[in-house]
Design a protein around this motif. Sequence first.
Motif, PDB file in Angstrom:
ATOM      1  N   PHE A   1       0.832  -1.219   0.000  1.00 14.96           N
ATOM      2  CA  PHE A   1       0.000   0.000   0.000  1.00 14.96           C
ATOM      3  C   PHE A   1       0.865   1.266   0.000  1.00 14.96           C
ATOM      4  O   PHE A   1       0.420   2.316  -0.461  1.00 14.96           O
TER       5      PHE A   1
ATOM      6  N   ALA B   1      -4.186  -0.205   7.920  1.00 13.39           N
ATOM      7  CA  ALA B   1      -4.612   0.046   6.535  1.00 13.39           C
ATOM      8  C   ALA B   1      -5.825   0.976   6.525  1.00 13.39           C
ATOM      9  O   ALA B   1      -6.730   0.823   7.350  1.00 13.39           O
TER      10      ALA B   1
ATOM     11  N   ASP C   1      -6.618   2.259   1.138  1.00 15.45           N
ATOM     12  CA  ASP C   1      -5.683   1.145   0.936  1.00 15.45           C
ATOM     13  C   ASP C   1      -6.466  -0.121   0.575  1.00 15.45           C
ATOM     14  O   ASP C   1      -6.132  -0.831  -0.378  1.00 15.45           O
TER      15      ASP C   1
END
Lengths: 104, 271
Positions: B191, B219, B223
């Motif tokens: 990511f 995340a 992402d």
Amino acid sequence: MRELLDDLERWKEAGHEIALARVVDVEGSGPRAPGATMAVNGAGEVLGSVSGGCVEGAVITEALEILRTGERRMVSFGYSDDEAIEVGLTCGGTVHLFLEPLDW
Amino acid sequence: MAGQLFNRLATELRASRPVAIATEVDGPHPGAKILVGTSATPAEPTVQGSLGNPDLDRVVARDSIGCLELGQNEIRHYGSRGEVNQQDLTVFIEVFAPPPRMLIFGAVDFTAALARIGSIMGYSITVCDAREAFATRERFPMADQVIVDWPHRLLEQIEQDPQTKSLGNRDAICILTHDPKFDVPAAIAAFSTEVGYIGAMGSRSTQQKRQRKLIEAGATHEDLGRLHAPIGLDLGARTPEEVAVSIWAEIIATHTGRNAPNLRDASGPLH
């Protein structure tokens, strides 16, 4: 042209005269994008392609002519051309090729 | 002179260095060409050959570098001294960018099939797995590189090492380990790159669990939106080869921005 590299070098080593035909522009629908390359040697052998098989026959004739005269020029094939009835892309687009001897 | 430009082109291509050839296809000197390579100073590309005028050479070389960055062949018109708003001559710029990269994390059966099709697709393939017994050259002869390391460490190295180019839109990461111990840090590291495609293998329940762990690991919603998981298009694929086709098909559709329905059910141009 990258994919033809090994074969082109082999042809050069064998002393063949080589003509290159490269797609440089496409109008409308065309099977191969600019950069697609076909090579023809003096013995009439062929590498690569510039369409889906529609115009390759005519390109061989033009390429052998280029090898004879040493000329460099654009050749177009398309639905709008007069010769479309004989040679053209069945998908209806126009493809512009540049033909030259591989002497550079 | 004869053969010099072609020989240089062959050398550059074999070394996977970016190079472009610009050929005058219409104008006073059809066939005139320059070969343009990148140098340590990107503003000053290396130029071999000539289109017949030094100013023209300079302008076309600059445009060739632009085309190389985009990975795109182009036809352009110029004045005889490189004027951009004139049409004295037509130049075809053909670029030979280094191949896009696919990093496959996890040395499993699906990896070999994915790598094999990847070579046909013209990608440079790296297989990476932390388990030494799995990540061997013998198992993946079709890969360009086989690396024994943790995937997230490999990604950090690629992104930080000035010798390697950072991942970009044309590149792809496939996470096939299905072990959260490897998957989660690999996805988090993926990511943080600009890679164009990130896919992760696993059933829907694996993906649900993985998603929870990814959120715990920091995340963001954005992402998670980048993650193709379960990986691949819905082709009903089962064998490693079928699954590999479904993954490659998804990568193509991601690049072209298509929804991947059947062509016969759609209308409009094919390309």
